[in-house]
Design a protein around this motif. Structure first.
Motif, PDB file in Angstrom:
ATOM      1  N   SER A   1      48.163  43.636  33.768  1.00 26.49           N
ATOM      2  CA  SER A   1      46.689  43.578  33.855  1.00 26.49           C
ATOM      3  C   SER A   1      46.140  44.440  34.994  1.00 26.49           C
TER       4      SER A   1
ATOM      5  N   THR B   1      46.140  50.617  34.013  1.00 25.36           N
ATOM      6  CA  THR B   1      45.243  51.154  32.994  1.00 25.36           C
ATOM      7  C   THR B   1      45.996  52.229  32.221  1.00 25.36           C
TER       8      THR B   1
ATOM      9  N   LYS C   1      46.208  55.581  30.190  1.00 22.40           N
ATOM     10  CA  LYS C   1      45.453  56.824  30.047  1.00 22.40           C
ATOM     11  C   LYS C   1      46.289  57.827  29.277  1.00 22.40           C
TER      12      LYS C   1
ATOM     13  N   ASN D   1      45.375  57.235  41.957  1.00 21.12           N
ATOM     14  CA  ASN D   1      46.374  56.485  41.192  1.00 21.12           C
ATOM     15  C   ASN D   1      47.793  57.002  41.364  1.00 21.12           C
TER      16      ASN D   1
ATOM     17  N   THR E   1      48.333  53.869  34.807  1.00 22.51           N
ATOM     18  CA  THR E   1      47.883  54.199  36.160  1.00 22.51           C
ATOM     19  C   THR E   1      47.782  52.922  36.986  1.00 22.51           C
TER      20      THR E   1
ATOM     21  N   ASN F   1      45.123  47.967  43.516  1.00 15.20           N
ATOM     22  CA  ASN F   1      45.871  47.066  42.625  1.00 15.20           C
ATOM     23  C   ASN F   1      47.338  46.965  43.017  1.00 15.20           C
TER      24      ASN F   1
END
Length: 187
Positions: A25, A28, A30, A47, A105, A110
């Motif tokens: 979670s 991301t 891409k 990132n 990423t 995060n």
């Protein structure tokens, strides 16, 4: 497709399904087309990239305009400009897609959150960083102590699949030799 990330993490530490869903979670997905730039020299690096499929190249352009390839990244590898990523400064490298590529990423925010929340992930990234330091040290020593033929043989031995996926000009740049020298070595 995220199973490739899970397998990599689980080579170092086991995960429950819930733990993996929580980790995922924070990433991301891409997609980048061939020749598309992920990081441009001078940009702030947001990132770290985990390659799901495809092939990326990190390179540095010196003052004379000569490209020096620092790293390739294919499936199951990580890549970014780490100095710029961790310090949130301008990129020294340009990272671009040599093939159509899908990545997961992970922002620094995060990453830090995951590491604070889960000891397992902090352990995973520490082990990955240690392995990266070792690989970098080996690459530097190879450039300092090995001749062109030895570097080429090491490349073939370490990355046999890359040999088929990369043009000789890029392999030559990575090895620090001319295209002509590489042609003589690969006969």
């Amino acid at each position: 497709m995220s199973e490739i990330l899970r397998r990599q993490i689980e080579k170092i530490t086991p995960l429950t399904d819930q733990e993996f869903e929580y980790i995922l979670s924070h990433f991301t997905l891409k997609k980048f087309k061939k020749h598309q730039i992920l990081i441009q020299e001078g940009d702030t690096v947001q990132n770290d990239y985990f390659v799901m499929n495809g092939l990326l190249k990190a390179s540095y352009l010196n003052q004379e305009g000569k490209e020096h390839i620092m790293q390739f990244a294919m499936e199951d590898w990580w890549i970014t400009d780490y100095q710029a990523y961790f310090n949130q400064t301008e990129a020294t490298f340009t990272i671009d897609a040599l093939e159509s590529t899908e990545v997961l990423t992970l922002s620094l925010y995060n990453r830090e959150k995951l590491c604070a929340d889960m000891h397992k992930i902090e352990h995973f990234f520490r082990k990955k960083s240690n392995n990266g330091y070792i690989a970098l040290q080996r690459r530097i020593l190879s450039l300092l102590n090995s001749n062109a033929k030895e570097r080429y043989e090491q490349f073939i031995s370490q990355y046999p699949t890359l040999l088929q996926r990369l043009p000789k000009t890029l392999i030559a740049s990575y090895l620090g030799v001319s295209r002509e020298t590489l042609s003589r070595l690969s006969v």
